[in-house]
Design an enzyme around this catalytic site. Structure first.
Site, PDB file in Angstrom:
ATOM      1  N   ARG A 103      10.082  25.058  27.792  1.00  0.00           N
ATOM      2  CA  ARG A 103      10.429  24.625  26.436  1.00  0.00           C
ATOM      3  C   ARG A 103       9.175  24.530  25.587  1.00  0.00           C
ATOM      4  O   ARG A 103       8.193  23.893  25.988  1.00  0.00           O
ATOM      5  CB  ARG A 103      11.130  23.268  26.481  1.00  0.00           C
ATOM      6  CG  ARG A 103      11.632  22.789  25.126  1.00  0.00           C
ATOM      7  CD  ARG A 103      12.320  21.446  25.211  1.00  0.00           C
ATOM      8  NE  ARG A 103      11.374  20.357  25.372  1.00  0.00           N
ATOM      9  CZ  ARG A 103      11.687  19.065  25.239  1.00  0.00           C
ATOM     10  NH1 ARG A 103      12.923  18.717  24.950  1.00  0.00           N
ATOM     11  NH2 ARG A 103      10.783  18.125  25.410  1.00  0.00           N
ATOM     12  N   THR A 107       8.679  23.776  18.849  1.00  0.00           N
ATOM     13  CA  THR A 107       9.966  24.257  18.332  1.00  0.00           C
ATOM     14  C   THR A 107      11.143  23.743  19.147  1.00  0.00           C
ATOM     15  O   THR A 107      12.289  23.786  18.698  1.00  0.00           O
ATOM     16  CB  THR A 107      10.018  25.793  18.351  1.00  0.00           C
ATOM     17  OG1 THR A 107       9.984  26.251  19.713  1.00  0.00           O
ATOM     18  CG2 THR A 107       8.830  26.377  17.597  1.00  0.00           C
ATOM     19  N   ASP A 203       8.914  12.227  32.377  1.00  0.00           N
ATOM     20  CA  ASP A 203       8.913  13.654  32.701  1.00  0.00           C
ATOM     21  C   ASP A 203       9.312  13.818  34.163  1.00  0.00           C
ATOM     22  O   ASP A 203       8.563  13.460  35.073  1.00  0.00           O
ATOM     23  CB  ASP A 203       7.523  14.239  32.459  1.00  0.00           C
ATOM     24  CG  ASP A 203       7.506  15.751  32.621  1.00  0.00           C
ATOM     25  OD1 ASP A 203       7.819  16.232  33.733  1.00  0.00           O
ATOM     26  OD2 ASP A 203       7.166  16.454  31.657  1.00  0.00           O
ATOM     27  N   ASP A 206       6.887  15.884  36.453  1.00  0.00           N
ATOM     28  CA  ASP A 206       5.682  15.150  36.824  1.00  0.00           C
ATOM     29  C   ASP A 206       5.979  14.050  37.838  1.00  0.00           C
ATOM     30  O   ASP A 206       5.190  13.807  38.753  1.00  0.00           O
ATOM     31  CB  ASP A 206       5.031  14.519  35.576  1.00  0.00           C
ATOM     32  CG  ASP A 206       4.359  15.565  34.691  1.00  0.00           C
ATOM     33  OD1 ASP A 206       4.256  16.736  35.121  1.00  0.00           O
ATOM     34  OD2 ASP A 206       3.962  15.223  33.561  1.00  0.00           O
TER      35      ASP A 206
END
Length: 213
Positions: A103, A107, A203, A206
């Protein structure tokens, strides 16, 4: 598109520990694996089966077996790999394909950088696994990719979803005829300005594997 939030105390219990910033990577991986197996139980209610005659030690009877072609499990790299074992535990005869998607953080659009999938998915039920349904772009792109190869029934299994992501996914799939379902452990409050789910769990990649890579 159908969205199912799995309402079960064990799901809520494991998700609570998963969310905590005090949970280390090894515990996070174990809990994610256990949580996915619980979600997979609900996600596979519509898996295709056919009747089969068998003989027990006592008498003949009729049961069911998964039909061919076997279901296809598609983890979205890299975080989706942390959900693969939990799915395979429930669908040991399923085949596995891979989609690498990233991703753009500015944007928020998703692009495919790698794939390992059958060229023809006609008649295949596909189970896409990715920890988060946040902006919806990655999942919409993945589903569109599978449909373009002939997949005709797709279920997405996610740990968390945001309302904005569900709405964006529905909009992104407006031109797709194949039925799509989303199965999640929780529908969280919102997305923040960076496109992360709130309260979320951080995340997922992570937390599963560390910050390297």
């Amino acid at each position: 598109m159908e969205t199912l939030v799995v309402d079960h105390p064990l799901v809520a219990h494991k998700l609570t520990t998963l969310r905590s910033k005090e949970t280390d990577s090894s515990t996070f991986r174990r809990l994610a694996d256990e949580l996915v197996t619980l979600l997979a139980y609900e996600a596979t209610r519509g898996v295709r089966v056919a009747p089969v005659d068998i003989v027990t030690p006592v008498a003949p009877t009729q049961g069911v077996r998964l039909t061919d072609p076997q279901p296809l499990i598609v983890p979205i790299l890299r975080a989706g790999l942390g959900m693969l074992d939990g799915m395979i535990r429930l669908l040991p005869t399923a085949e596995v394909g891979f989609l690498g998607m990233v991703r753009n953080e500015e944007t928020l659009e998703a692009t495919t950088y790698a794939e390992r999938l059958p060229a023809d998915l006609s008649g295949r039920q596909c189970y896409v696994v990715d920890p988060m349904l946040a902006t919806g772009g990655t999942l919409a792109a993945a589903i569109d990719f599978l449909v373009s190869r002939g997949a005709d029934d797709i279920t997405a299994v996610v740990l968390l979803a945001a309302p904005e992501g569900v709405a964006a996914l529905e909009k992104g799939l407006e031109g797709i005829d194949a039925p799509v379902r989303v199965v999640t452990a929780a529908m969280d409050e919102k997305l923040n300005e960076k496109g992360y789910i709130v309260p979320g769990l951080g995340d997922a990649g992570d937390r599963l594997y560390g910050v390297a890579g």
